[in-house]
Design an enzyme around this catalytic site. Structure first.
Site, short mmCIF file in Angstrom:
data_model
loop_
_atom_site.label_atom_id
_atom_site.label_comp_id
_atom_site.label_asym_id
_atom_site.label_seq_id
_atom_site.Cartn_x
_atom_site.Cartn_y
_atom_site.Cartn_z
N LYS A 2 0.83 -1.21 0.00
CA LYS A 2 0.00 0.00 0.00
C LYS A 2 0.86 1.26 0.00
O LYS A 2 0.63 2.19 -0.75
CB LYS A 2 -0.92 0.04 1.23
CG LYS A 2 -1.86 -1.15 1.36
CD LYS A 2 -2.82 -1.00 2.53
CE LYS A 2 -2.15 -0.97 3.89
NZ LYS A 2 -1.55 -2.27 4.31
N ARG A 62 12.09 -5.77 5.17
CA ARG A 62 12.04 -4.41 4.60
C ARG A 62 12.68 -3.36 5.50
O ARG A 62 12.70 -3.48 6.72
CB ARG A 62 10.59 -4.03 4.25
CG ARG A 62 9.70 -3.77 5.43
CD ARG A 62 8.26 -3.50 4.98
NE ARG A 62 7.40 -3.24 6.11
CZ ARG A 62 6.11 -2.99 6.03
NH1 ARG A 62 5.50 -2.98 4.85
NH2 ARG A 62 5.41 -2.77 7.12
N ARG A 65 -0.59 -8.38 13.57
CA ARG A 65 -1.14 -7.38 12.64
C ARG A 65 -2.00 -8.07 11.58
O ARG A 65 -3.03 -7.55 11.17
CB ARG A 65 0.01 -6.58 12.01
CG ARG A 65 0.63 -5.58 13.01
CD ARG A 65 2.04 -5.17 12.65
NE ARG A 65 2.15 -4.45 11.40
CZ ARG A 65 3.29 -4.30 10.72
NH1 ARG A 65 4.42 -4.81 11.18
NH2 ARG A 65 3.30 -3.63 9.60
N ARG A 68 11.24 -0.63 10.93
CA ARG A 68 10.15 -0.37 11.88
C ARG A 68 10.23 -1.37 13.03
O ARG A 68 10.41 -2.56 12.80
CB ARG A 68 8.81 -0.52 11.16
CG ARG A 68 8.48 0.66 10.28
CD ARG A 68 7.25 0.43 9.44
NE ARG A 68 6.13 -0.16 10.17
CZ ARG A 68 4.91 -0.27 9.66
NH1 ARG A 68 4.65 0.18 8.45
NH2 ARG A 68 3.94 -0.83 10.35
N ARG A 125 -9.59 0.92 9.00
CA ARG A 125 -9.20 -0.44 9.37
C ARG A 125 -10.30 -1.15 10.15
O ARG A 125 -10.12 -2.33 10.50
CB ARG A 125 -7.95 -0.39 10.23
CG ARG A 125 -6.65 -0.72 9.49
CD ARG A 125 -5.56 -0.49 10.47
NE ARG A 125 -4.34 -1.17 10.32
CZ ARG A 125 -3.23 -0.63 9.77
NH1 ARG A 125 -3.28 0.54 9.19
NH2 ARG A 125 -2.11 -1.30 9.80
P1 AMP Z 1 0.80 0.64 9.31
O1 AMP Z 1 1.96 1.54 9.09
O2 AMP Z 1 -0.39 1.00 8.50
O3 AMP Z 1 1.16 -0.83 9.17
O4 AMP Z 1 0.37 0.84 10.85
C1 AMP Z 1 1.25 0.55 11.92
C2 AMP Z 1 0.46 0.42 13.21
O5 AMP Z 1 -0.17 1.66 13.51
C3 AMP Z 1 -0.67 -0.60 13.19
O6 AMP Z 1 -0.20 -1.91 13.49
C4 AMP Z 1 -1.58 -0.05 14.27
O7 AMP Z 1 -1.08 -0.30 15.58
C5 AMP Z 1 -1.48 1.45 14.04
N1 AMP Z 1 -2.47 1.94 13.05
C6 AMP Z 1 -2.20 2.49 11.82
N2 AMP Z 1 -3.33 2.85 11.20
C7 AMP Z 1 -4.35 2.49 12.02
C8 AMP Z 1 -5.77 2.57 11.94
N3 AMP Z 1 -6.38 3.08 10.83
N4 AMP Z 1 -6.50 2.13 12.99
C9 AMP Z 1 -5.90 1.64 14.10
N5 AMP Z 1 -4.58 1.50 14.25
C10 AMP Z 1 -3.79 1.94 13.22
#
Ligand code: AMP
Length: 215
Positions: free
Chosen positions: A13, A127, A172, A161, A88
């Site tokens: 994404k 990554r 996740r 990360r 989400r």
């Molecule tokens: P991402 O970078 O999108 O993989 O997000 C990393 C982490 O941030 C996720 O595992 C969640 O803990 C939190 N997070 C990101 N976006 C959301 C969302 N829309 N709703 C809830 N938690 C989020």
């Protein structure tokens, strides 16, 4: 144009959103990036979110929807939005409808990146990004041309990360399956979902997305 990129962690994404930003001057709204920035800055939201993110669980709907509303307000009305990692949950999908309509925007496409979950763990764990410009790399699939030097900006600093470890990735993915995948039918019922094979070569994925938004 306003689009959602939907897919499990590691589906591509972020990469595809960056390409759309470069090609069309759209804006990437990544709640994950916003939360990581808040954690780094030590804001109240960051302090609250950090432990949840480290476990791979979801931060509260209220927090992320507020972040999205603020970001949209900071953008020009004519600039298109790419939602990456948001919504989400069903509650976030509902909030997004209200957030968009109150700003005179509407959702044009939901693009689902379909992927094979087993391959995702390898993709995510390998990554890393340039600490200076954010360009993405991978231990197996995309190393810098000159080892230790970013192809794009020449920096020698890279970062990973903290939540890109196997245990957190499994959580996740479970969160995605339980809470995020079930929102697809909401958008399917509106006839705005397009599915793309996220396992294909990156350029092919980009081309497929371009065809969808041009249609
Ligand atoms: P991402 O970078 O999108 O993989 O997000 C990393 C982490 O941030 C996720 O595992 C969640 O803990 C939190 N997070 C990101 N976006 C959301 C969302 N829309 N709703 C809830 N938690 C989020």
């Amino acid at each position: 144009m306003n689009i959602i990129l939907l897919g499990p962690p590691g589906a591509g994404k972020g990469t595809q959103a960056q390409r759309l930003v470069e090609a069309h001057g759209m804006r990437q709204l990544s709640t994950g990036d916003m939360l990581r920035a808040a954690v780094k800055a030590g804001t109240p939201v960051g302090l609250q979110a950090k432990a949840v993110m480290d476990r791979g669980e979801l931060v509260s709907d209220e927090i992320v929807s507020a972040l999205i509303g603020d970001e949209l307000d900071a953008m020009g009305a004519g600039v298109g939005a790419i939602f990456d990692g948001y919504p989400r949950t069903a509650a976030q999908a509902e909030s997004l409808d209200a957030i968009l309509s109150s700003r005179g925007r509407k959702l044009d496409h939901v693009i689902e990146l379909g992927v094979d979950e087993d391959a995702l763990v390898e993709r995510i764990i390998g990554r890393y990004t340039c600490a200076n410009c954010g360009k993405g790399y991978h231990d197996t699939f995309e190393q810098p041309r000159e080892p230790g030097t970013c192809d794009k900006c020449g920096s020698h600093e890279f970062k990973r990360r903290p939540d890109d470890n196997e245990e957190t990735v499994r959580t996740r993915m479970a969160e995605y399956r339980a809470k995020t995948a079930p929102i697809l039918p909401i958008y399917d019922a509106r006839g705005i979902v397009a599915r793309v094979n996220g396992m294909a070569e990156m350029d092919h994925v980009t081309a497929a997305i371009e065809r969808i938004i041009a249609a």
